[in-house]
Design a protein around this motif. Structure first.
Motif, mmCIF file in Angstrom:
data_model
loop_
_atom_site.group_PDB
_atom_site.id
_atom_site.type_symbol
_atom_site.label_atom_id
_atom_site.label_comp_id
_atom_site.label_asym_id
_atom_site.label_seq_id
_atom_site.Cartn_x
_atom_site.Cartn_y
_atom_site.Cartn_z
ATOM 1 N N THR A 173 49.709 -6.059 35.720
ATOM 2 C CA THR A 173 51.209 -6.282 35.770
ATOM 3 C C THR A 173 51.976 -4.872 35.667
ATOM 4 O O THR A 173 53.282 -4.989 35.476
ATOM 5 N N SER A 174 51.395 -3.943 35.627
ATOM 6 C CA SER A 174 52.302 -2.612 35.830
ATOM 7 C C SER A 174 51.585 -1.467 36.470
ATOM 8 O O SER A 174 50.392 -1.538 36.732
ATOM 9 N N VAL A 175 52.208 -0.470 36.730
ATOM 10 C CA VAL A 175 51.612 0.574 37.493
ATOM 11 C C VAL A 175 50.821 1.351 36.658
ATOM 12 O O VAL A 175 49.462 1.712 37.211
ATOM 13 N N ALA A 176 50.943 1.505 35.569
ATOM 14 C CA ALA A 176 49.727 2.202 34.300
ATOM 15 C C ALA A 176 48.531 1.296 34.528
ATOM 16 O O ALA A 176 47.487 1.881 34.638
ATOM 17 N N GLU A 177 48.566 0.157 34.411
ATOM 18 C CA GLU A 177 47.408 -0.645 34.474
ATOM 19 C C GLU A 177 46.727 -0.381 35.699
ATOM 20 O O GLU A 177 45.472 -0.686 35.710
ATOM 21 N N LEU A 178 47.478 -0.561 36.950
ATOM 22 C CA LEU A 178 46.741 -0.348 38.214
ATOM 23 C C LEU A 178 46.228 1.002 38.481
ATOM 24 O O LEU A 178 44.810 0.912 39.065
ATOM 25 N N ILE A 179 46.666 2.033 37.775
ATOM 26 C CA ILE A 179 46.202 3.201 37.915
ATOM 27 C C ILE A 179 44.831 3.333 37.128
ATOM 28 O O ILE A 179 43.778 3.639 37.483
ATOM 29 N N ALA A 180 44.651 2.646 35.917
ATOM 30 C CA ALA A 180 43.823 2.638 35.062
ATOM 31 C C ALA A 180 42.738 1.931 35.506
ATOM 32 O O ALA A 180 41.481 2.015 35.758
ATOM 33 N N TYR A 181 42.986 0.731 36.318
ATOM 34 C CA TYR A 181 41.867 -0.353 36.850
ATOM 35 C C TYR A 181 41.162 0.491 37.941
ATOM 36 O O TYR A 181 40.102 0.632 38.407
ATOM 37 N N ALA A 182 42.056 1.211 38.856
ATOM 38 C CA ALA A 182 41.540 1.671 40.165
ATOM 39 C C ALA A 182 40.637 3.018 39.732
ATOM 40 O O ALA A 182 39.778 3.179 40.507
ATOM 41 N N ARG A 183 41.148 3.750 38.583
ATOM 42 C CA ARG A 183 40.132 4.665 38.314
ATOM 43 C C ARG A 183 38.791 4.222 37.727
ATOM 44 O O ARG A 183 37.644 4.972 37.885
ATOM 45 N N ALA A 184 38.767 3.237 36.882
ATOM 46 C CA ALA A 184 37.439 2.633 36.441
ATOM 47 C C ALA A 184 36.759 1.817 37.581
ATOM 48 O O ALA A 184 35.601 1.728 37.122
ATOM 49 N N GLY A 187 36.981 2.534 44.775
ATOM 50 C CA GLY A 187 36.671 1.957 45.951
ATOM 51 C C GLY A 187 36.631 0.233 45.959
ATOM 52 O O GLY A 187 36.545 -0.236 47.078
ATOM 53 N N GLU A 188 36.802 -0.202 44.633
ATOM 54 C CA GLU A 188 36.955 -1.768 44.846
ATOM 55 C C GLU A 188 38.181 -2.141 45.147
ATOM 56 O O GLU A 188 38.054 -3.291 45.944
ATOM 57 N N LEU A 189 39.359 -1.843 45.162
ATOM 58 C CA LEU A 189 40.556 -2.191 45.326
ATOM 59 C C LEU A 189 40.876 -1.894 46.771
ATOM 60 O O LEU A 189 40.774 -0.806 47.202
#
Length: 359
Positions: A173-184, A187-189
């Motif tokens: 729901t936020s840019v911070a969450e997107l960055i955290a998920y993409a780093r973890a 290649g998945e997103l």
């Protein structure tokens, strides 16, 4: 004998007169063609002037028939939407129909190539975008036109805001969450776009500035990108506001931020990516008007004047606001050309960095 001699003398005299007349006639015949030649030469020169004058008059009277505006992307996409707005407004200013022709493919370079090869008479124009005007050589080394010298620059017309959106099934729901998920999940997103267009640019810049590894998925253009985002085939997107506004309001996609330097009047509560804690991403595409190289000065002047009036009109501004765009107020052929030269250098370096060249 004297009589016969007199007859002979008389005959001789008449013969001499006839010979003299014949000589004079032949002389006239030999002289007259030269006179005719001079007259023909002078007449031809006059005809040349007569023909040249209407040609200049025709340039001054431009346009006298419909103008073709080539959009280098398929119908239904954001570039086509704004292209039709430009065509409608330009038609009012020129007083003739301006007809859209969609020639999509290869990041807009197919349409650009078509215009470059058209007669430089003002009846074939191109809606210029960054993909075909500043990044073509970097992305498509086989491009058969020069991004600067192959065109007559008229004016930049508008710039559009992009939104960073995600599939609603993604629990982000936020840019911070997107960055955290993409780093973890490197290649998945996936994020979609046309190579060299703002969706592609936005994703690669976001990756670089935020140390993420989202995967780019290439599309030829059109509405399929949005369809795949809504179904979850791709999960993240950088789309023009006009393309996603209704989907965002309907909850079919979720907007996280504005991929621009300023907030959107249509979504005033939506922060920019930078305000939301991410790197400063400006994936704002611009749109301009160019023709093939060699447009007559009178035709170019007429087009510049029409484009200036269009960009300054309240009606055009209101139309652009409905799709998250705004007119560019201070563009000229000279500044437009300079911008293209500078941006071409930047995007060549960008393409090398991301190894995005197409063979």
């Amino acid at each position: 004998m004297p009589a016969r001699a007199g007859v002979r003398a008389n005959l001789h005299g008449k013969t001499a007169e006839r010979c003299t007349d014949l000589v004079r006639s032949r002389c006239r015949e030999s002289i007259m063609p030269q006179s005719y030649a001079r007259r023909a030469l002078l007449g031809g020169f006059g005809l040349g002037l007569a023909l040249a004058t209407p040609a200049r008059a025709n340039d001054d009277a431009y346009p006298t028939r419909p103008v073709r505006l080539v959009v280098g992307f398929p119908p239904g996409g954001p570039t086509d939407v704004i292209g039709r707005m430009i065509a409608g407004s330009l038609s009012k200013e020129l007083g003739v129909p301006v007809v859209i022709e969609n020639l999509g493919g290869a990041g807009g370079t197919i349409g650009a190539t078509n215009v470059v090869r058209s007669a430089p008479d003002g009846y074939s124009l191109l809606m210029s975008v960054e993909a075909s005007q500043t990044r073509a050589r970097a992305l498509y080394p086989a491009t058969r036109y020069d991004q600067v010298t192959s065109f007559t620059f008229i004016r930049k017309l508008a710039v559009q805001r992009n939104l960073l959106v995600v599939h609603p099934g993604l629990r982000i729901t936020s840019v911070a969450e997107l960055i955290a998920y993409a780093r973890a999940h490197p290649g998945e997103l996936n994020f979609p776009g046309t190579v060299g267009a703002s969706g592609h640019i936005g994703g690669t810049i976001f990756n670089r500035l935020n140390s993420t590894e989202m995967t780019f998925v290439s599309y030829s253009g059109g509405s399929r990108l949005m369809t795949d985002l809504m179904t979850g085939t791709v999960q993240v997107g950088f789309f023009s506001e006009s393309t996603v506004a209704e989907m965002v309001r309907a909850g079919r996609v979720r907007a996280l931020a504005v991929a621009s330097l300023r907030r959107s009047p249509a979504f005033p509560d939506l922060p920019t990516i930078e305000e939301a804690g991410g790197g400063r991403v400006d994936a704002s595409p611009w749109f301009g008007l160019v023709g093939p190289a060699g447009l007559p000065p009178a035709v170019t002047r007429r087009l510049v004047e029409a484009a200036d009036r269009m960009a300054a009109s309240d009606e055009f501004r209101a139309q652009l606001e409905t799709i998250g765009a705004s007119p560019i107020a201070d563009s000229t052929p000279e500044t437009f050309r300079r911008d293209v030269e500078q941006e071409s250098t930047i995007w060549t370096a960008w393409a090398e960095e991301h190894r995005a060249q197409l063979q």
